[in-house]
Design a protein around this motif. Structure first.
Motif, PDB file in Angstrom:
ATOM      1  N   TYR A 186       6.029  -3.898  63.968  1.00 53.09           N
ATOM      2  CA  TYR A 186       7.357  -3.328  64.207  1.00 53.09           C
ATOM      3  C   TYR A 186       8.090  -3.996  65.368  1.00 53.09           C
ATOM      4  N   ILE A 187       7.356  -4.576  66.322  1.00 57.97           N
ATOM      5  CA  ILE A 187       8.012  -5.385  67.359  1.00 57.97           C
ATOM      6  C   ILE A 187       8.722  -6.562  66.697  1.00 57.97           C
ATOM      7  N   ASN A 188       8.046  -7.177  65.741  1.00 59.60           N
ATOM      8  CA  ASN A 188       8.634  -8.324  65.031  1.00 59.60           C
ATOM      9  C   ASN A 188       9.890  -7.931  64.267  1.00 59.60           C
ATOM     10  N   LYS A 189       9.987  -6.672  63.873  1.00 59.03           N
ATOM     11  CA  LYS A 189      11.184  -6.185  63.180  1.00 59.03           C
ATOM     12  C   LYS A 189      12.279  -5.767  64.161  1.00 59.03           C
ATOM     13  N   GLY A 190      11.930  -5.713  65.445  1.00 52.30           N
ATOM     14  CA  GLY A 190      12.916  -5.384  66.474  1.00 52.30           C
ATOM     15  C   GLY A 190      13.288  -3.919  66.556  1.00 52.30           C
ATOM     16  N   ILE A 191      12.407  -3.012  66.057  1.00 50.22           N
ATOM     17  CA  ILE A 191      12.775  -1.596  66.062  1.00 50.22           C
ATOM     18  C   ILE A 191      11.797  -0.724  66.855  1.00 50.22           C
ATOM     19  N   LEU A 192      10.795  -1.329  67.504  1.00 51.20           N
ATOM     20  CA  LEU A 192       9.801  -0.540  68.241  1.00 51.20           C
ATOM     21  C   LEU A 192      10.075  -0.522  69.729  1.00 51.20           C
ATOM     22  N   PHE A 193       9.878   0.659  70.353  1.00 47.72           N
ATOM     23  CA  PHE A 193       9.815   0.720  71.807  1.00 47.72           C
ATOM     24  C   PHE A 193       8.644   1.610  72.208  1.00 47.72           C
ATOM     25  N   GLU A 194       8.119   1.380  73.406  1.00 49.69           N
ATOM     26  CA  GLU A 194       6.902   2.047  73.872  1.00 49.69           C
ATOM     27  C   GLU A 194       7.216   3.036  74.984  1.00 49.69           C
ATOM     28  N   VAL A 195       6.510   4.177  74.971  1.00 51.55           N
ATOM     29  CA  VAL A 195       6.605   5.137  76.069  1.00 51.55           C
ATOM     30  C   VAL A 195       5.198   5.427  76.594  1.00 51.55           C
ATOM     31  N   ASP A 196       5.132   5.830  77.854  1.00 51.98           N
ATOM     32  CA  ASP A 196       3.869   6.107  78.521  1.00 51.98           C
ATOM     33  C   ASP A 196       3.394   7.512  78.165  1.00 51.98           C
ATOM     34  N   GLY A 197       2.325   7.587  77.380  1.00 52.29           N
ATOM     35  CA  GLY A 197       1.816   8.866  76.912  1.00 52.29           C
ATOM     36  C   GLY A 197       1.038   9.654  77.942  1.00 52.29           C
ATOM     37  N   THR A 198       0.878   9.117  79.163  1.00 54.83           N
ATOM     38  CA  THR A 198       0.163   9.858  80.213  1.00 54.83           C
ATOM     39  C   THR A 198       1.120  10.692  81.064  1.00 54.83           C
ATOM     40  N   LYS A 199       2.415  10.510  80.869  1.00 50.96           N
ATOM     41  CA  LYS A 199       3.411  11.258  81.646  1.00 50.96           C
ATOM     42  C   LYS A 199       3.454  12.723  81.194  1.00 50.96           C
ATOM     43  N   PRO A 200       4.052  13.609  81.997  1.00 51.92           N
ATOM     44  CA  PRO A 200       4.244  15.001  81.559  1.00 51.92           C
ATOM     45  C   PRO A 200       5.066  15.054  80.275  1.00 51.92           C
ATOM     46  N   ILE A 201       4.857  16.101  79.496  1.00 55.17           N
ATOM     47  CA  ILE A 201       5.486  16.227  78.174  1.00 55.17           C
ATOM     48  C   ILE A 201       7.004  16.077  78.236  1.00 55.17           C
ATOM     49  N   ASP A 202       7.650  16.752  79.203  1.00 52.78           N
ATOM     50  CA  ASP A 202       9.121  16.689  79.308  1.00 52.78           C
ATOM     51  C   ASP A 202       9.600  15.269  79.592  1.00 52.78           C
ATOM     52  N   GLU A 203       8.854  14.543  80.431  1.00 49.54           N
ATOM     53  CA  GLU A 203       9.243  13.160  80.761  1.00 49.54           C
ATOM     54  C   GLU A 203       9.109  12.245  79.546  1.00 49.54           C
ATOM     55  N   ILE A 204       8.076  12.481  78.744  1.00 47.40           N
ATOM     56  CA  ILE A 204       7.902  11.670  77.532  1.00 47.40           C
ATOM     57  C   ILE A 204       9.055  11.924  76.560  1.00 47.40           C
ATOM     58  N   THR A 205       9.399  13.190  76.391  1.00 45.93           N
ATOM     59  CA  THR A 205      10.530  13.529  75.505  1.00 45.93           C
ATOM     60  C   THR A 205      11.809  12.847  75.975  1.00 45.93           C
ATOM     61  N   LYS A 206      12.067  12.917  77.274  1.00 54.65           N
ATOM     62  CA  LYS A 206      13.267  12.293  77.837  1.00 54.65           C
ATOM     63  C   LYS A 206      13.272  10.789  77.583  1.00 54.65           C
ATOM     64  N   ALA A 207      12.112  10.146  77.788  1.00 54.47           N
ATOM     65  CA  ALA A 207      12.020   8.695  77.584  1.00 54.47           C
ATOM     66  C   ALA A 207      12.252   8.329  76.120  1.00 54.47           C
ATOM     67  N   ILE A 208      11.746   9.150  75.209  1.00 52.02           N
ATOM     68  CA  ILE A 208      11.933   8.875  73.777  1.00 52.02           C
ATOM     69  C   ILE A 208      13.409   9.020  73.400  1.00 52.02           C
ATOM     70  N   VAL A 209      14.043  10.113  73.821  1.00 47.84           N
ATOM     71  CA  VAL A 209      15.452  10.338  73.485  1.00 47.84           C
ATOM     72  C   VAL A 209      16.315   9.214  74.054  1.00 47.84           C
ATOM     73  N   GLU A 210      16.044   8.805  75.304  1.00 52.51           N
ATOM     74  CA  GLU A 210      16.814   7.711  75.899  1.00 52.51           C
ATOM     75  C   GLU A 210      16.604   6.422  75.108  1.00 52.51           C
ATOM     76  N   GLY A 211      15.374   6.174  74.680  1.00 47.47           N
ATOM     77  CA  GLY A 211      15.101   4.979  73.900  1.00 47.47           C
ATOM     78  C   GLY A 211      15.793   4.991  72.549  1.00 47.47           C
ATOM     79  N   LEU A 212      15.844   6.152  71.928  1.00 40.78           N
ATOM     80  CA  LEU A 212      16.491   6.271  70.616  1.00 40.78           C
ATOM     81  C   LEU A 212      18.001   6.115  70.703  1.00 40.78           C
ATOM     82  N   GLU A 213      18.560   6.489  71.844  1.00 41.98           N
ATOM     83  CA  GLU A 213      20.018   6.490  71.968  1.00 41.98           C
ATOM     84  C   GLU A 213      20.566   5.256  72.679  1.00 41.98           C
ATOM     85  N   ARG A 214      19.685   4.312  72.988  1.00 45.00           N
ATOM     86  CA  ARG A 214      20.156   3.057  73.583  1.00 45.00           C
ATOM     87  C   ARG A 214      20.973   2.263  72.568  1.00 45.00           C
TER      88      ARG A 214
END
Length: 209
Positions: free
Chosen positions: A181-209
């Motif tokens: 999926y990196i080769n397709k240019g549609i993947l981004f990574e988030v740190d799964g060790t962060k608190p749940i709320d921080e992970i959600t925030k990082a995902i939403v920000e990544g999706l809305e970039r």
């Protein structure tokens, strides 16, 4: 919006999928939940999948692809969906490409030892499907579902032995999806060790970039 969540067992895919479903108003498709439902019903598919899942293995591509193909055609997927637990191999990803064009793929990454500790601490409500974790998302009353009051249980594949097998299977069969999926240019990574709320925030920000 059509999304895929990638991550090893207990990386937090189910937790984050439930939050994203509420945020975006799209369907949550968990192939694991669908298979466990078939096992509980004692269907032919469930009987085929039961022993494979209990040992930490993956059901065949043909079975899971057929289930997903049928599921994404349902009315609740018209506005989009989140796939949680599929694809798990590059072959499955290629088949998914033939079915639908994805918008984004989110890789929730965490070290093996973190995922194993989480996995063996997970509890599930057999009645309503709510999930908990003794380490970071415990039930308000130990062993009792907050939602419906049912006694919580541990999945048979959430033992240390099966967990190690499932994590090994992820690295061997599913981790190549990251490069795919990196080769397709549609993947981004988030740190799964962060608190749940921080992970959600990082995902939403990544999706809305």
């Amino acid at each position: 919006m059509k999304l895929v969540l990638i991550g090893a067992p207990a990386a937090g895919k189910g937790t984050q999928a439930a939050r994203l479903v509420k945020h975006y108003g799209i369907a949550h498709i968990s192939t694991g939940d669908m298979l466990r439902e078939e096992v509980a019903k004692g269907t032919e598919l469930g009987n085929q999948a039961k022993s494979i899942m209990a040992s930490g293995g993956l059901v065949s591509d043909e079975l899971i692809i057929a289930i997903v193909k049928e599921r994404i055609q349902k009315d609740d997927c018209k506005n989009g969906f989140i796939l949680d637990g599929f694809p798990r191999t590059v072959v499955q990803a290629e088949k998914l490409d033939e079915m639908v064009a994805l918008d984004k793929v989110v890789y929730i990454n965490a070290p093996d030892e973190v995922m194993l500790a989480r996995l063996t601490a997970r509890e599930t409500c057999p009645k309503c499907g709510a999930t908990y974790n003794k380490l970071f998302l415990p039930a308000k009353v130990a062993g009792v579902c907050d939602v419906c009051g049912e006694a919580l249980t541990q999945r048979k594949d959430d033992t240390t032995q099966a967990g190690l097998a499932r994590i090994k299977t992820f690295h061997e069969q599913s981790e190549p999806l990251v490069a795919f999926y990196i080769n397709k240019g549609i993947l981004f990574e988030v740190d799964g060790t962060k608190p749940i709320d921080e992970i959600t925030k990082a995902i939403v920000e990544g999706l809305e970039r």
